[in-house]
Motif scaffolding. Structure first.
Motif, mmCIF file in Angstrom:
data_model
loop_
_atom_site.group_PDB
_atom_site.id
_atom_site.type_symbol
_atom_site.label_atom_id
_atom_site.label_comp_id
_atom_site.label_asym_id
_atom_site.label_seq_id
_atom_site.Cartn_x
_atom_site.Cartn_y
_atom_site.Cartn_z
ATOM 1 N N THR A 140 -43.772 90.238 130.210
ATOM 2 C CA THR A 140 -42.538 90.270 129.427
ATOM 3 C C THR A 140 -42.678 89.544 128.100
ATOM 4 N N GLY A 141 -43.714 88.729 127.969
ATOM 5 C CA GLY A 141 -43.862 87.901 126.777
ATOM 6 C C GLY A 141 -43.315 86.503 126.950
ATOM 7 N N LEU A 142 -42.628 86.259 128.062
ATOM 8 C CA LEU A 142 -42.118 84.924 128.324
ATOM 9 C C LEU A 142 -43.282 83.981 128.624
ATOM 10 N N GLY A 143 -43.183 82.756 128.111
ATOM 11 C CA GLY A 143 -44.190 81.748 128.414
ATOM 12 C C GLY A 143 -43.965 81.182 129.810
ATOM 13 N N PRO A 144 -44.905 80.368 130.292
ATOM 14 C CA PRO A 144 -44.791 79.816 131.646
ATOM 15 C C PRO A 144 -43.482 79.084 131.908
ATOM 16 N N ALA A 145 -43.051 78.239 130.975
ATOM 17 C CA ALA A 145 -41.809 77.487 131.178
ATOM 18 C C ALA A 145 -40.608 78.423 131.225
ATOM 19 N N ASP A 146 -40.587 79.420 130.330
ATOM 20 C CA ASP A 146 -39.488 80.389 130.335
ATOM 21 C C ASP A 146 -39.495 81.231 131.606
ATOM 22 N N MET A 147 -40.673 81.586 132.089
ATOM 23 C CA MET A 147 -40.754 82.340 133.343
ATOM 24 C C MET A 147 -40.142 81.554 134.492
ATOM 25 N N LEU A 148 -40.515 80.285 134.604
ATOM 26 C CA LEU A 148 -39.990 79.458 135.683
ATOM 27 C C LEU A 148 -38.487 79.258 135.535
ATOM 28 N N ASN A 149 -38.048 78.963 134.306
ATOM 29 C CA ASN A 149 -36.614 78.755 134.089
ATOM 30 C C ASN A 149 -35.808 80.025 134.349
ATOM 31 N N THR A 150 -36.395 81.176 134.059
ATOM 32 C CA THR A 150 -35.709 82.444 134.317
ATOM 33 C C THR A 150 -35.536 82.674 135.819
ATOM 34 N N VAL A 151 -36.594 82.413 136.580
ATOM 35 C CA VAL A 151 -36.492 82.556 138.039
ATOM 36 C C VAL A 151 -35.454 81.583 138.594
ATOM 37 N N LEU A 152 -35.459 80.355 138.097
ATOM 38 C CA LEU A 152 -34.485 79.370 138.563
ATOM 39 C C LEU A 152 -33.071 79.766 138.175
ATOM 40 N N LEU A 153 -32.904 80.390 137.015
ATOM 41 C CA LEU A 153 -31.594 80.864 136.589
ATOM 42 C C LEU A 153 -31.054 81.924 137.544
ATOM 43 N N VAL A 154 -31.875 82.931 137.840
ATOM 44 C CA VAL A 154 -31.448 83.993 138.759
ATOM 45 C C VAL A 154 -31.221 83.419 140.154
ATOM 46 N N ARG A 171 -25.959 91.749 136.894
ATOM 47 C CA ARG A 171 -26.188 92.541 135.675
ATOM 48 C C ARG A 171 -26.011 91.690 134.427
ATOM 49 N N ARG A 172 -24.968 90.855 134.400
ATOM 50 C CA ARG A 172 -24.722 90.023 133.218
ATOM 51 C C ARG A 172 -25.845 88.999 133.025
ATOM 52 N N VAL A 173 -26.323 88.406 134.129
ATOM 53 C CA VAL A 173 -27.433 87.455 134.034
ATOM 54 C C VAL A 173 -28.680 88.144 133.488
ATOM 55 N N LEU A 174 -28.984 89.323 134.023
ATOM 56 C CA LEU A 174 -30.169 90.047 133.560
ATOM 57 C C LEU A 174 -30.001 90.549 132.134
ATOM 58 N N ASP A 175 -28.781 90.854 131.720
ATOM 59 C CA ASP A 175 -28.530 91.219 130.318
ATOM 60 C C ASP A 175 -28.945 90.079 129.395
ATOM 61 N N GLY A 176 -28.589 88.858 129.784
ATOM 62 C CA GLY A 176 -28.946 87.694 128.975
ATOM 63 C C GLY A 176 -30.449 87.490 128.924
ATOM 64 N N ILE A 177 -31.127 87.694 130.056
ATOM 65 C CA ILE A 177 -32.584 87.564 130.088
ATOM 66 C C ILE A 177 -33.212 88.638 129.214
ATOM 67 N N ALA A 178 -32.671 89.861 129.284
ATOM 68 C CA ALA A 178 -33.203 90.954 128.481
ATOM 69 C C ALA A 178 -33.076 90.643 126.987
ATOM 70 N N ALA A 179 -31.948 90.060 126.619
ATOM 71 C CA ALA A 179 -31.748 89.707 125.214
ATOM 72 C C ALA A 179 -32.773 88.660 124.766
ATOM 73 N N ARG A 180 -33.069 87.728 125.648
ATOM 74 C CA ARG A 180 -34.075 86.715 125.336
ATOM 75 C C ARG A 180 -35.461 87.354 125.176
ATOM 76 N N ILE A 181 -35.807 88.262 126.055
ATOM 77 C CA ILE A 181 -37.120 88.936 125.984
ATOM 78 C C ILE A 181 -37.232 89.763 124.718
ATOM 79 N N GLU A 182 -36.140 90.405 124.312
ATOM 80 C CA GLU A 182 -36.152 91.240 123.107
ATOM 81 C C GLU A 182 -36.359 90.396 121.847
ATOM 82 N N GLN A 183 -36.040 89.115 121.919
ATOM 83 C CA GLN A 183 -36.205 88.239 120.749
ATOM 84 C C GLN A 183 -37.660 87.813 120.557
#
Length: 236
Positions: free
Chosen positions: A146-160, A223-235
């Motif tokens: 996805t392009g997310l770095g290690p810290a972002d990957m972990l934080n994303t999993v913890l968010l979901v 869906r809303r949580v994943l929308d936010g993650i998608a927006a982050r990945i698109e950046q």
């Protein structure tokens, strides 16, 4: 010299050979059998019904005999949690990270749907077992590429994961409005409409067109949580 602090109490039971018999006389049972019986008891009556004495009675053995297999109730509940979590979902062939994370989140919430008592355990300090780490592995693997770095990957999993745990009580209680959900009618009975006007307005409107299944708000939130993650990945 090995630092024993990296192996807290219970780690050996979680990560060691659960089928290895304890020392002493020939065993009459096994650790997996004890844990499975404890899970059945908690499923039927809740975690508060579980005690070593009660469990021994269910198994038809003396209470002290259980301590040959598991030193305390704390270690027992750690084993119960990892057993309840079960194997992680196979999301390796899913098309895209979002589909994989959707499957991961739904598999995660189904754990609490089947075993509501597990929710109280996942918020306690504990040693993570193989199945729980397997879920973490699956969640992180879903975000590879996805392009997310290690810290972002972990934080994303913890968010979901945090969203799943927050939603779990409502999903598990399919036959009602959720755990002690307030209603406009109840507030009206206590003369509290003016104190909480927005709550009354929203809850009354929702009650008129309530979805048939309690998992609908979960899907909306996911869906809303994943929308936010998608927006982050698109950046990126």
């Amino acid at each position: 010299m090995t630092d024993r602090r990296v192996q807290p109490s219970g780690a050996q039971l979680l990560w060691g050979d659960k089928n290895r018999p304890p020392r002493g006389p020939k065993p009459t049972m096994s650790l997996p059998r004890i844990v499975e019986a404890a899970v059945r008891l908690a499923d039927a009556e809740g975690l508060e019904a579980l005690s070593m004495q009660r469990l021994a009675g269910e198994l038809g053995v003396g209470t002290m005999s259980l301590y040959r297999y598991v030193p305390s109730k704390d270690e027992l509940t750690s084993l119960m949690l990892d057993t309840a979590i079960g194997a992680p979902p196979d999301i390796g062939k899913r098309s895209g990270w979002r589909s994989a994370m959707e499957s991961w989140a739904r598999a995660n919430v189904r754990v609490f749907e089947r075993h509501p008592w597990a929710l109280a355990l996942v918020t306690r300090p504990r040693v993570m077992g193989p199945n729980e780490v397997g879920f973490l592995e699956a969640g992180l693997a879903a975000l590879r590429g996805t392009g997310l770095g290690p810290a972002d990957m972990l934080n994303t999993v913890l968010l979901v994961n945090g969203f799943v745990r927050g939603s779990a009580p409502f999903v598990a209680d399919r036959g009602s409005d959720g755990p002690q959900m307030i209603s406009a009618t109840m507030l009206a009975e206590f003369g509290q409409q003016e104190a909480f006007p927005t709550v009354c307005e929203v809850m009354a409107a929702v009650a008129q067109r309530r979805p048939r299944k309690a998992e609908v708000p979960f899907e909306y939130g996911l869906r809303r949580v994943l929308d936010g993650i998608a927006a982050r990945i698109e950046q990126l």
